[in-house]
Each structure stands twice: as C-alpha cells, then as structure tokens.
Write a protein that holds these residues in place. Sequence first.
Motif, PDB file in Angstrom:
ATOM      1  N   ALA A 135       0.833  -1.201   0.000  1.00 17.31           N
ATOM      2  CA  ALA A 135       0.000   0.000   0.000  1.00 17.31           C
ATOM      3  C   ALA A 135       0.866   1.248   0.000  1.00 17.31           C
ATOM      4  O   ALA A 135       0.643   2.173  -0.778  1.00 17.31           O
ATOM      5  CB  ALA A 135      -0.950  -0.014   1.195  1.00 17.31           C
ATOM      6  N   SER A 136       1.862   1.305   0.864  1.00 15.19           N
ATOM      7  CA  SER A 136       2.711   2.503   0.904  1.00 15.19           C
ATOM      8  C   SER A 136       3.545   2.628  -0.369  1.00 15.19           C
ATOM      9  O   SER A 136       3.786   3.735  -0.847  1.00 15.19           O
ATOM     10  CB  SER A 136       3.607   2.496   2.147  1.00 15.19           C
ATOM     11  OG  SER A 136       4.472   1.386   2.141  1.00 15.19           O
ATOM     12  N   ALA A 137       3.956   1.512  -0.952  1.00 15.72           N
ATOM     13  CA  ALA A 137       4.708   1.557  -2.214  1.00 15.72           C
ATOM     14  C   ALA A 137       3.833   2.103  -3.332  1.00 15.72           C
ATOM     15  O   ALA A 137       4.295   2.889  -4.169  1.00 15.72           O
ATOM     16  CB  ALA A 137       5.227   0.166  -2.573  1.00 15.72           C
ATOM     17  N   ARG A 167      -6.534   2.762   4.812  1.00 17.77           N
ATOM     18  CA  ARG A 167      -7.748   2.289   4.118  1.00 17.77           C
ATOM     19  C   ARG A 167      -7.429   1.192   3.120  1.00 17.77           C
ATOM     20  O   ARG A 167      -8.161   0.203   2.985  1.00 17.77           O
ATOM     21  CB  ARG A 167      -8.441   3.451   3.414  1.00 17.77           C
ATOM     22  CG  ARG A 167      -9.418   4.191   4.261  1.00 17.77           C
ATOM     23  CD  ARG A 167     -10.399   5.024   3.439  1.00 17.77           C
ATOM     24  NE  ARG A 167      -9.798   5.766   2.360  1.00 17.77           N
ATOM     25  CZ  ARG A 167      -9.369   7.026   2.462  1.00 17.77           C
ATOM     26  NH1 ARG A 167      -9.462   7.670   3.594  1.00 17.77           N
ATOM     27  NH2 ARG A 167      -8.844   7.637   1.423  1.00 17.77           N
ATOM     28  N   MET A 168      -6.324   1.356   2.390  1.00 20.08           N
ATOM     29  CA  MET A 168      -5.939   0.340   1.407  1.00 20.08           C
ATOM     30  C   MET A 168      -5.646  -0.990   2.102  1.00 20.08           C
ATOM     31  O   MET A 168      -6.067  -2.055   1.640  1.00 20.08           O
ATOM     32  CB  MET A 168      -4.720   0.818   0.608  1.00 20.08           C
ATOM     33  CG  MET A 168      -5.023   1.962  -0.332  1.00 20.08           C
ATOM     34  SD  MET A 168      -3.551   2.710  -1.054  1.00 20.08           S
ATOM     35  CE  MET A 168      -2.947   1.366  -2.078  1.00 20.08           C
ATOM     36  N   ALA A 169      -4.925  -0.936   3.221  1.00 22.96           N
ATOM     37  CA  ALA A 169      -4.602  -2.162   3.961  1.00 22.96           C
ATOM     38  C   ALA A 169      -5.868  -2.787   4.545  1.00 22.96           C
ATOM     39  O   ALA A 169      -6.044  -4.011   4.492  1.00 22.96           O
ATOM     40  CB  ALA A 169      -3.599  -1.848   5.065  1.00 22.96           C
ATOM     41  N   VAL A 222      -3.215  -5.501  -3.331  1.00 22.54           N
ATOM     42  CA  VAL A 222      -3.603  -4.235  -2.732  1.00 22.54           C
ATOM     43  C   VAL A 222      -4.010  -3.314  -3.862  1.00 22.54           C
ATOM     44  O   VAL A 222      -3.274  -3.150  -4.831  1.00 22.54           O
ATOM     45  CB  VAL A 222      -2.430  -3.618  -1.935  1.00 22.54           C
ATOM     46  CG1 VAL A 222      -2.808  -2.263  -1.389  1.00 22.54           C
ATOM     47  CG2 VAL A 222      -1.989  -4.556  -0.835  1.00 22.54           C
ATOM     48  N   LEU A 223      -5.191  -2.699  -3.739  1.00 27.28           N
ATOM     49  CA  LEU A 223      -5.690  -1.823  -4.792  1.00 27.28           C
ATOM     50  C   LEU A 223      -5.848  -0.396  -4.294  1.00 27.28           C
ATOM     51  O   LEU A 223      -6.248  -0.170  -3.158  1.00 27.28           O
ATOM     52  CB  LEU A 223      -7.044  -2.320  -5.303  1.00 27.28           C
ATOM     53  CG  LEU A 223      -7.056  -3.716  -5.929  1.00 27.28           C
ATOM     54  CD1 LEU A 223      -8.471  -4.115  -6.298  1.00 27.28           C
ATOM     55  CD2 LEU A 223      -6.152  -3.751  -7.137  1.00 27.28           C
ATOM     56  N   TYR A 266       2.445   6.542  -6.965  1.00 28.87           N
ATOM     57  CA  TYR A 266       1.421   7.434  -7.517  1.00 28.87           C
ATOM     58  C   TYR A 266       1.790   8.901  -7.313  1.00 28.87           C
ATOM     59  O   TYR A 266       1.660   9.712  -8.222  1.00 28.87           O
ATOM     60  CB  TYR A 266       0.061   7.144  -6.878  1.00 28.87           C
ATOM     61  CG  TYR A 266      -1.008   8.106  -7.312  1.00 28.87           C
ATOM     62  CD1 TYR A 266      -1.560   8.042  -8.589  1.00 28.87           C
ATOM     63  CD2 TYR A 266      -1.461   9.108  -6.455  1.00 28.87           C
ATOM     64  CE1 TYR A 266      -2.527   8.937  -8.997  1.00 28.87           C
ATOM     65  CE2 TYR A 266      -2.427  10.005  -6.858  1.00 28.87           C
ATOM     66  CZ  TYR A 266      -2.956   9.920  -8.120  1.00 28.87           C
ATOM     67  OH  TYR A 266      -3.909  10.807  -8.527  1.00 28.87           O
ATOM     68  N   THR A 267       2.254   9.242  -6.108  1.00 26.80           N
ATOM     69  CA  THR A 267       2.549  10.644  -5.791  1.00 26.80           C
ATOM     70  C   THR A 267       3.943  11.068  -6.215  1.00 26.80           C
ATOM     71  O   THR A 267       4.229  12.260  -6.288  1.00 26.80           O
ATOM     72  CB  THR A 267       2.418  10.894  -4.288  1.00 26.80           C
ATOM     73  OG1 THR A 267       3.368  10.074  -3.592  1.00 26.80           O
ATOM     74  CG2 THR A 267       1.011  10.626  -3.802  1.00 26.80           C
TER      75      THR A 267
END
Length: 180
Positions: free
Chosen positions: A3-5, A117-119, A153-154, A10-11
């Motif tokens: 998720a953090s990756a 939230r992703m996790a 993970v989405l 993205y950012t």
Amino acid sequence: MDASAKVRAYTKQNFTRTDNEIVVVRAQQGEIRLPQRPVLDVTSVVAIGTGGAPDLPVVGWEWDGLDIVRTCTDSPVINLPELWYEDDAEAYPGTYRVTYSHGDARIPDVVVAVVARMALRTLTAPTLAGGVTGETIGPYSYRTDGSGVGTAVLMTDEDRRELADAGYRPKAGMSMVRFR
C-alpha cells in the motif's frame, strides 16, 4: 508494504526527511522544479557542462521558498562564461546538479489515512491477484491459480483523488521546444 509503495509510486514522493540530496534535473526556461516536497533548504546549484565544458557553480540563483529554483535572475553577474549569455545548448544544455533537503518530520495524515484504508480493504475484502483465472460456462465454473500468490492491494479512484486534492500529485508539467 504494498500500500505505501503504491502511494509513493502514484505521488512520486518519499514522505521522509532527506538532508542534502543531490539530484540532476533540467531547467525549463530558467526554472528548476525540485521533485520532492516540501523543500526545506537548497544549498547549491551547479550547471553541468557537456562536450568538454566544465561544470560551473551557478551564481545568483534564487529559491522561491517552495519548490522552484530560478537559475537566471535580473541582477547582472560578472565573469560567467560567454556561452551562457549566448544560450549555447551544446555546452550547457540546461542540466543542473542541485543539492537540497526535503521531507516532513512525520508522514502527513492524509497519506497515513489512505494507506490504512488500502490495507483495511485488503484484509477485509481481499482481491484476487494476477494469475488467478476463473471462468463460468453455464452451470459450471472453475478456477485456476498459476501464480501461487495471495491477494492484491488496490488503490481506488477516491484514494487517488484525496492524495491529489492534498497536493501530492503533480497536475501538469512543462515542456520546451527549440526550433533550429
């Protein structure tokens, strides 16, 4: 970890404090946009020479206090190479080595919320990973798993929008065209 990756990809941000990082960047019409934010300090700007031209420290550069370094100022500078005044793209093509410090003391709350939230979504409603194939034909269905991996993970559109609204996604870029 996934998720953090995904959020970092993205950012295009690391979200950790880094001191005196050296990056090689291009200027667009005399402005360098530094890739990581928030920028805490800019300590040096060096023009990178090509074709045998030496690297030269830039004198008189200005940092706007946010994320832009201006290499050309209105004040006159004495003893700079004549090539710079003629805008010789072969000797000094607008590539610079910038040393700067950036990052937050702690990870921003919006980033922590999106990753959490992703996790949580992955743990409560797992999504099948790539390699898992299912097919239904009439009343029969079957599933094959050739990869041996678990869940994926989405990142949702809402996650992307929240990060973009918080300013963690570049909205536009700049390009330069030269005609000869």
